[in-house]
Design a protein around this motif. Structure first.
Motif, PDB file in Angstrom:
ATOM      1  N   ILE A  22      37.969  37.269  62.882  1.00 31.40           N
ATOM      2  CA  ILE A  22      38.166  38.175  64.014  1.00 31.40           C
ATOM      3  C   ILE A  22      39.385  39.068  63.813  1.00 31.40           C
ATOM      4  O   ILE A  22      39.475  40.150  64.400  1.00 31.40           O
ATOM      5  CB  ILE A  22      38.271  37.374  65.332  1.00 31.40           C
ATOM      6  CG1 ILE A  22      38.039  38.298  66.527  1.00 31.40           C
ATOM      7  CG2 ILE A  22      39.599  36.637  65.425  1.00 31.40           C
ATOM      8  CD1 ILE A  22      37.794  37.587  67.825  1.00 31.40           C
ATOM      9  N   SER A  23      40.335  38.649  62.980  1.00 30.50           N
ATOM     10  CA  SER A  23      41.512  39.457  62.690  1.00 30.50           C
ATOM     11  C   SER A  23      41.240  40.334  61.472  1.00 30.50           C
ATOM     12  O   SER A  23      41.268  39.863  60.331  1.00 30.50           O
ATOM     13  CB  SER A  23      42.739  38.577  62.427  1.00 30.50           C
ATOM     14  OG  SER A  23      43.814  39.358  61.954  1.00 30.50           O
ATOM     15  N   THR A  24      40.963  41.611  61.697  1.00 33.05           N
ATOM     16  CA  THR A  24      40.624  42.522  60.608  1.00 33.05           C
ATOM     17  C   THR A  24      41.777  42.660  59.624  1.00 33.05           C
ATOM     18  O   THR A  24      41.573  42.693  58.400  1.00 33.05           O
ATOM     19  CB  THR A  24      40.261  43.901  61.175  1.00 33.05           C
ATOM     20  OG1 THR A  24      39.184  43.747  62.106  1.00 33.05           O
ATOM     21  CG2 THR A  24      39.819  44.849  60.067  1.00 33.05           C
TER      22      THR A  24
ATOM     23  N   LEU B 248      41.952  39.551  57.531  1.00 43.70           N
ATOM     24  CA  LEU B 248      40.754  39.526  56.689  1.00 43.70           C
ATOM     25  C   LEU B 248      40.919  40.452  55.491  1.00 43.70           C
ATOM     26  O   LEU B 248      40.571  40.086  54.360  1.00 43.70           O
ATOM     27  CB  LEU B 248      39.543  39.945  57.525  1.00 43.70           C
ATOM     28  CG  LEU B 248      38.198  40.036  56.808  1.00 43.70           C
ATOM     29  CD1 LEU B 248      37.741  38.655  56.353  1.00 43.70           C
ATOM     30  CD2 LEU B 248      37.154  40.647  57.745  1.00 43.70           C
ATOM     31  N   ASN B 249      41.413  41.652  55.717  1.00 44.67           N
ATOM     32  CA  ASN B 249      41.585  42.613  54.618  1.00 44.67           C
ATOM     33  C   ASN B 249      42.588  42.113  53.587  1.00 44.67           C
ATOM     34  O   ASN B 249      42.419  42.322  52.375  1.00 44.67           O
ATOM     35  CB  ASN B 249      42.018  43.968  55.176  1.00 44.67           C
ATOM     36  CG  ASN B 249      40.902  44.661  55.941  1.00 44.67           C
ATOM     37  OD1 ASN B 249      39.726  44.375  55.728  1.00 44.67           O
ATOM     38  ND2 ASN B 249      41.255  45.568  56.831  1.00 44.67           N
ATOM     39  N   LYS B 250      43.630  41.412  54.046  1.00 42.67           N
ATOM     40  CA  LYS B 250      44.600  40.844  53.111  1.00 42.67           C
ATOM     41  C   LYS B 250      43.956  39.755  52.261  1.00 42.67           C
ATOM     42  O   LYS B 250      44.184  39.666  51.046  1.00 42.67           O
ATOM     43  CB  LYS B 250      45.799  40.277  53.874  1.00 42.67           C
ATOM     44  CG  LYS B 250      46.724  41.340  54.444  1.00 42.67           C
ATOM     45  CD  LYS B 250      47.937  40.715  55.118  1.00 42.67           C
ATOM     46  CE  LYS B 250      48.880  41.787  55.652  1.00 42.67           C
ATOM     47  NZ  LYS B 250      50.079  41.197  56.306  1.00 42.67           N
ATOM     48  N   THR B 251      43.131  38.921  52.905  1.00 45.12           N
ATOM     49  CA  THR B 251      42.428  37.869  52.165  1.00 45.12           C
ATOM     50  C   THR B 251      41.476  38.474  51.137  1.00 45.12           C
ATOM     51  O   THR B 251      41.431  38.033  49.980  1.00 45.12           O
ATOM     52  CB  THR B 251      41.651  36.966  53.135  1.00 45.12           C
ATOM     53  OG1 THR B 251      42.570  36.304  54.010  1.00 45.12           O
ATOM     54  CG2 THR B 251      40.838  35.918  52.384  1.00 45.12           C
ATOM     55  N   ALA B 252      40.725  39.483  51.550  1.00 46.87           N
ATOM     56  CA  ALA B 252      39.768  40.129  50.649  1.00 46.87           C
ATOM     57  C   ALA B 252      40.486  40.746  49.448  1.00 46.87           C
ATOM     58  O   ALA B 252      40.033  40.629  48.297  1.00 46.87           O
ATOM     59  CB  ALA B 252      38.973  41.191  51.403  1.00 46.87           C
TER      60      ALA B 252
ATOM     61  N   ASN C  32      35.608  41.663  39.333  1.00 46.33           N
ATOM     62  CA  ASN C  32      34.214  42.075  39.546  1.00 46.33           C
ATOM     63  C   ASN C  32      33.242  40.909  39.624  1.00 46.33           C
ATOM     64  O   ASN C  32      32.052  41.112  39.889  1.00 46.33           O
ATOM     65  CB  ASN C  32      33.774  43.032  38.427  1.00 46.33           C
ATOM     66  CG  ASN C  32      34.514  44.353  38.492  1.00 46.33           C
ATOM     67  OD1 ASN C  32      34.938  44.786  39.564  1.00 46.33           O
ATOM     68  ND2 ASN C  32      34.681  45.007  37.341  1.00 46.33           N
ATOM     69  N   LYS C  33      33.713  39.703  39.390  1.00 49.33           N
ATOM     70  CA  LYS C  33      32.822  38.547  39.502  1.00 49.33           C
ATOM     71  C   LYS C  33      32.471  38.251  40.957  1.00 49.33           C
ATOM     72  O   LYS C  33      31.515  37.530  41.232  1.00 49.33           O
ATOM     73  CB  LYS C  33      33.472  37.307  38.880  1.00 49.33           C
ATOM     74  CG  LYS C  33      33.693  37.418  37.376  1.00 49.33           C
ATOM     75  CD  LYS C  33      34.169  36.118  36.791  1.00 49.33           C
ATOM     76  CE  LYS C  33      33.050  35.090  36.733  1.00 49.33           C
ATOM     77  NZ  LYS C  33      33.453  33.850  36.040  1.00 49.33           N
ATOM     78  N   LEU C  34      33.242  38.812  41.882  1.00 46.85           N
ATOM     79  CA  LEU C  34      33.011  38.557  43.304  1.00 46.85           C
ATOM     80  C   LEU C  34      32.824  39.885  44.032  1.00 46.85           C
ATOM     81  O   LEU C  34      33.737  40.704  44.101  1.00 46.85           O
ATOM     82  CB  LEU C  34      34.204  37.803  43.895  1.00 46.85           C
ATOM     83  CG  LEU C  34      33.951  37.018  45.181  1.00 46.85           C
ATOM     84  CD1 LEU C  34      32.954  35.894  44.941  1.00 46.85           C
ATOM     85  CD2 LEU C  34      35.249  36.441  45.725  1.00 46.85           C
ATOM     86  N   GLU C  35      31.626  40.090  44.545  1.00 46.33           N
ATOM     87  CA  GLU C  35      31.373  41.257  45.398  1.00 46.33           C
ATOM     88  C   GLU C  35      31.715  40.852  46.829  1.00 46.33           C
ATOM     89  O   GLU C  35      31.057  39.988  47.424  1.00 46.33           O
ATOM     90  CB  GLU C  35      29.917  41.689  45.330  1.00 46.33           C
ATOM     91  CG  GLU C  35      29.610  42.887  46.213  1.00 46.33           C
ATOM     92  CD  GLU C  35      28.134  43.198  46.329  1.00 46.33           C
ATOM     93  OE1 GLU C  35      27.770  44.026  47.184  1.00 46.33           O
ATOM     94  OE2 GLU C  35      27.327  42.593  45.580  1.00 46.33           O
ATOM     95  N   ILE C  36      32.745  41.450  47.401  1.00 42.57           N
ATOM     96  CA  ILE C  36      33.263  41.040  48.703  1.00 42.57           C
ATOM     97  C   ILE C  36      32.821  42.022  49.775  1.00 42.57           C
ATOM     98  O   ILE C  36      33.028  43.229  49.656  1.00 42.57           O
ATOM     99  CB  ILE C  36      34.801  40.939  48.674  1.00 42.57           C
ATOM    100  CG1 ILE C  36      35.246  39.997  47.554  1.00 42.57           C
ATOM    101  CG2 ILE C  36      35.330  40.447  50.021  1.00 42.57           C
ATOM    102  CD1 ILE C  36      36.753  39.919  47.371  1.00 42.57           C
ATOM    103  N   GLN C  37      32.196  41.490  50.826  1.00 39.22           N
ATOM    104  CA  GLN C  37      31.722  42.307  51.941  1.00 39.22           C
ATOM    105  C   GLN C  37      32.303  41.744  53.246  1.00 39.22           C
ATOM    106  O   GLN C  37      31.630  41.013  53.978  1.00 39.22           O
ATOM    107  CB  GLN C  37      30.192  42.311  51.989  1.00 39.22           C
ATOM    108  CG  GLN C  37      29.545  42.880  50.735  1.00 39.22           C
ATOM    109  CD  GLN C  37      28.026  42.875  50.811  1.00 39.22           C
ATOM    110  OE1 GLN C  37      27.434  42.569  51.847  1.00 39.22           O
ATOM    111  NE2 GLN C  37      27.384  43.193  49.702  1.00 39.22           N
ATOM    112  N   PRO C  38      33.558  42.038  53.560  1.00 31.14           N
ATOM    113  CA  PRO C  38      34.198  41.450  54.746  1.00 31.14           C
ATOM    114  C   PRO C  38      33.632  41.996  56.048  1.00 31.14           C
ATOM    115  O   PRO C  38      33.247  43.168  56.135  1.00 31.14           O
ATOM    116  CB  PRO C  38      35.675  41.845  54.575  1.00 31.14           C
ATOM    117  CG  PRO C  38      35.648  43.065  53.714  1.00 31.14           C
ATOM    118  CD  PRO C  38      34.463  42.925  52.811  1.00 31.14           C
ATOM    119  N   ILE C  39      33.583  41.119  57.056  1.00 34.50           N
ATOM    120  CA  ILE C  39      33.141  41.515  58.397  1.00 34.50           C
ATOM    121  C   ILE C  39      34.212  41.071  59.390  1.00 34.50           C
ATOM    122  O   ILE C  39      34.410  39.875  59.618  1.00 34.50           O
ATOM    123  CB  ILE C  39      31.787  40.878  58.764  1.00 34.50           C
ATOM    124  CG1 ILE C  39      30.704  41.317  57.772  1.00 34.50           C
ATOM    125  CG2 ILE C  39      31.391  41.261  60.187  1.00 34.50           C
ATOM    126  CD1 ILE C  39      29.342  40.701  58.036  1.00 34.50           C
TER     127      ILE C  39
END
Length: 334
Positions: free
Chosen positions: A103-105, A108-112, A121-128
């Motif tokens: 819920i904390s954008t 979340l962006n820092k984690t991503a 590139n081994k991980l395609e990240i799609q945060p919500i």
């Protein structure tokens, strides 16, 4: 999002009992305080025992998850626990799709960004960055679109949904609502992996100290709800006029669970004004403001209570592991 937050806050502050939603403390600062509590508070047993059991069962667990190419992480936080699974899956998969939900954008962006640095590139990240129910509906739409595109090859997108420790922070009724929505998001071969608190409720003091410890870690996190109201909603809540308290409520029925109530209680008569909500409320001495919805947070379960809850959501308990405090449940769609 701002209007939704204001509507939920008004609903709680005008409700009976008077409350602030349990998700409200989880802005960037609250997420940081929560991580500090989990990692540094010696009274907070759940995180330590959760990490221990995940490490203990990891080899066996991966056997159940090894065909998955997508991992949805509800309440991802800093993703420390999820990385245990990502690390093992990426030993055999060239790449994975990772969908962290928080819920904390900002957090979340820092984690991503951190995970992108680690995995590249081994991980395609799609945060919500949404509340869980909104996020699940978005995820369901994405998966349906992929199904229309790939048809019978859709099994390539077999996924794991992980929900570490957060389901138990919802009221019992909401737990069922979210599990039903998760089921609607799952395909036949998908798995849901959840961790839950199965501490014996006769250990009342152990449980209550975990959620209001003498060193103040839990208090700092819980009171972020109040500080956030003051920061963002132009409120004037003087926390020195309140005392924070908690209590374990034990429930042995199979169709419910035990839980912890956390509230602040007025130690003198005082008026509270929240400018952004155009709300003024008088609190009498002894009156409570709960820091969650009715029926508590931090639920505690027996295995029988968990089986009942999952069955109500048409989900099955495929396998479970447990230690003194934590159960890891592998769930499939019936």
């Amino acid at each position: 999002m701002d209007n939704l937050i204001k509507a939920e806050l008004l609903k709680g502050l005008l409700g009976n009992p008077v409350h602030i939603p349990a998700w409200y403390p989880y802005d960037e600062e609250g997420s940081r305080l929560n991580d500090i509590c989990m990692e540094q508070c010696r009274w907070y047993y759940f995180h330590r025992f959760e990490m221990k059991i995940l490490n203990d069962i990891l080899t066996e667990l991966i056997e159940y998850l090894k065909d998955s190419r997508m991992l949805v992480d509800l309440g991802s936080g800093n993703a420390t626990k999820t990385m245990l699974i990502l690390d093992r899956l990426l030993k055999t998969h060239e790449s994975l799709t990772y969908v962290p939900v928080d819920i904390s954008t900002e957090f979340l962006n820092k984690t991503a960004a951190n995970l992108k640095t680690i995995y590249g590139n081994k991980l395609e990240i799609q945060p919500i960055g949404e509340e869980y129910m909104v996020a699940l509906r978005k995820i369901k739409y994405v998966f349906y679109s992929v199904y229309l595109l790939f048809g019978n090859n859709f099994n390539w997108f077999t996924k794991i949904i992980v929900w570490f420790g957060s389901l138990q922070s919802l009221s019992y009724g909401k737990q069922l609502d979210y599990l039903l929505e998760i089921r609607n998001t799952m395909q036949v071969d998908d798995k849901l992996l959840i961790t839950l608190d199965v501490t014996d409720t006769t250990c009342k003091q152990t449980i209550e100290l975990a959620y209001l410890d003498p060193e103040g870690y839990s208090e700092n996190f819980h009171l972020n709800s109040i500080h956030r109201l003051n920061r963002e909603m132009n409120a004037n809540i003087d926390i020195s006029k309140f005392k924070i308290r908690n209590e374990l409520v034990v429930n042995s029925r199979s169709n419910n669970c035990s839980y912890v109530n956390v509230w602040i209680e007025a130690i003198e008569n005082c008026d509270v004004h929240i400018g952004q909500l155009d709300l003024t409320r008088e609190f009498q001495k002894g009156e409570r403001l709960y820091l969650h919805e009715e029926n508590g947070i931090s639920c505690k379960y027996t295995i029988e209570q968990l089986e009942y809850l999952l069955n109500k959501a048409s989900l099955g308990m495929e396998k479970y592991w447990r230690n003194e405090h934590v159960a890891v449940i592998l769930v499939n769609r019936k």
